[in-house]
Design a protein around this motif. Structure first.
Motif, PDB file in Angstrom:
ATOM      1  N   HIS A  99       0.819  -1.195   0.000  1.00 13.62           N
ATOM      2  CA  HIS A  99       0.000   0.000   0.000  1.00 13.62           C
ATOM      3  C   HIS A  99       0.864   1.260   0.000  1.00 13.62           C
ATOM      4  CE1 HIS A  99      -2.754  -3.021   2.056  1.00 13.62           C
ATOM      5  NE2 HIS A  99      -3.331  -2.761   0.897  1.00 13.62           N
ATOM      6  N   LEU A 100       1.959   1.226   0.757  1.00 15.70           N
ATOM      7  CA  LEU A 100       2.856   2.375   0.776  1.00 15.70           C
ATOM      8  C   LEU A 100       3.571   2.533  -0.565  1.00 15.70           C
ATOM      9  CD1 LEU A 100       4.417   2.294   4.360  1.00 15.70           C
ATOM     10  CD2 LEU A 100       2.332   3.413   3.537  1.00 15.70           C
ATOM     11  N   HIS A 101       3.928   1.423  -1.194  1.00 12.84           N
ATOM     12  CA  HIS A 101       4.545   1.502  -2.518  1.00 12.84           C
ATOM     13  C   HIS A 101       3.578   2.122  -3.526  1.00 12.84           C
ATOM     14  CE1 HIS A 101       8.458  -0.451  -2.099  1.00 12.84           C
ATOM     15  NE2 HIS A 101       7.900  -1.254  -1.209  1.00 12.84           N
ATOM     16  N   THR A 102       2.292   1.784  -3.426  1.00 17.45           N
ATOM     17  CA  THR A 102       1.293   2.380  -4.307  1.00 17.45           C
ATOM     18  C   THR A 102       1.238   3.888  -4.111  1.00 17.45           C
ATOM     19  OG1 THR A 102      -0.083   0.387  -4.346  1.00 17.45           O
ATOM     20  CG2 THR A 102      -1.174   2.469  -4.867  1.00 17.45           C
ATOM     21  N   LEU A 103       1.287   4.312  -2.863  1.00 16.82           N
ATOM     22  CA  LEU A 103       1.235   5.740  -2.547  1.00 16.82           C
ATOM     23  C   LEU A 103       2.454   6.467  -3.113  1.00 16.82           C
ATOM     24  CD1 LEU A 103      -0.658   7.637  -0.849  1.00 16.82           C
ATOM     25  CD2 LEU A 103       0.963   7.311   1.033  1.00 16.82           C
ATOM     26  N   VAL A 104       3.635   5.919  -2.873  1.00 14.41           N
ATOM     27  CA  VAL A 104       4.866   6.559  -3.321  1.00 14.41           C
ATOM     28  C   VAL A 104       4.966   6.563  -4.850  1.00 14.41           C
ATOM     29  CG1 VAL A 104       7.384   6.357  -3.317  1.00 14.41           C
ATOM     30  CG2 VAL A 104       6.105   6.104  -1.177  1.00 14.41           C
ATOM     31  N   ASP A 105       4.556   5.477  -5.476  1.00 11.50           N
ATOM     32  CA  ASP A 105       4.625   5.399  -6.939  1.00 11.50           C
ATOM     33  C   ASP A 105       3.709   6.425  -7.612  1.00 11.50           C
ATOM     34  OD1 ASP A 105       6.451   3.363  -6.726  1.00 11.50           O
ATOM     35  OD2 ASP A 105       5.011   1.749  -7.119  1.00 11.50           O
TER      36      ASP A 105
END
Length: 271
Positions: A99-105
């Protein structure tokens, strides 16, 4: 450059015990796990604390008094004004690295912030959000004017809104009922059940019905109500609300069983 800020300075009054110290994953405290999540996508990670808590390496104490999460965000921005801050609440046991990777991407340098929308009301989820340096002035102005609501501040920003990752990844643990619901999901011990739900007063107006039959895997009335909030886009929260099961008033921790009848009764305004 992205720094992570784990919000761990709250007093956990509703929970009755320090939420940051609770363990849901392999004996790790919520602070330990939160830092692990942040370090998976951030250059450095810090813990936000109150000014009366003991300072340690990689902690940032509130510099604006006890004004809640917005004060913690402003304190981090003041300490390192040149970086983007990924701000994360400490009580999100079902949140995962993906979920954090989705946010950062999805981050855009043209935006003041990047956030997920809430599954229950479609508004910004401010405590799993990227706050860019360009947001700092508006954050500080809000605090000076007495506005302590991060969600309200996000609405003022030029922000990138992402679809909700679902009801449960951003589910906070504020009460014992929340903890029971989330532990059941982590342990994969939830069971599907058919429940009849009856609504009164404002809830009847918001849902457009007095009663409905639902299939749910929620283990408590608390979890069931969160599902209903998401399904009907209900702005009301559980505070001040009463719940009855099979005709008897009960607690939000009541273990739901197949075939039960649940009644949600919101507080009645007036005087």
């Amino acid at each position: 450059m992205i720094y992570g800020l784990l919000l761990a300075g709250g007093r956990s009054r509703r929970m009755g015990t320090d939420k940051a110290a609770l363990s849901f994953h392999d004996g790790k405290s919520q602070t330990e796990r939160g830092l692990e999540l942040l370090r998976s996508v951030c250059d450095q990670a810090f813990v936000s604390i109150r000014d009366d808590q003991e300072a340690a390496p990689h902690t940032i104490a509130d510099a604006f008094g006890e004004v809640g999460p917005l004060g913690a965000i402003a304190s981090a921005q003041q300490a390192h004004p040149e970086v983007t801050w990924l701000v994360l609440a400490c009580d999100l046991p079902l949140l995962e690295k993906k979920h954090l990777h989705t946010l950062v991407d999805a981050r855009s340098h043209a935006s003041d912030a990047t956030y997920f929308t809430s599954a229950t009301d479609g508004f910004p989820e401010p405590l799993c959000t990227l706050w860019e340096p360009s947001s700092a002035a508006i954050v500080r102005t809000a605090i000076k004017s007495g506005n302590r609501c991060p969600r309200a501040v996000l609405k003022q920003l030029n922000a990138t809104a992402l679809p909700s990752p679902g009801l449960w990844p951003l589910a906070n643990i504020n009460t014992e009922a929340d903890a029971l619901e989330i532990r059941a999901r982590l342990n994969r011990s939830t069971t599907v059940k058919n429940i009849t739900v009856t609504y009164f007063a404002q809830l009847r107006e918001l849902t457009g019905t007095g009663s409905e039959s639902l299939t749910t895997d929620s283990e408590t009335p608390a979890g069931l109500f969160e599902e209903i909030r998401a399904q009907h886009n209900i702005p009301l929260k559980r505070k001040g609300m009463m719940v009855a099961v099979n005709g008897d008033f009960t607690d939000w921790t009541h273990p739901l069983a197949d075939g039960e009848e649940v009644v949600f009764i919101p507080p009645v305004a007036g005087g």
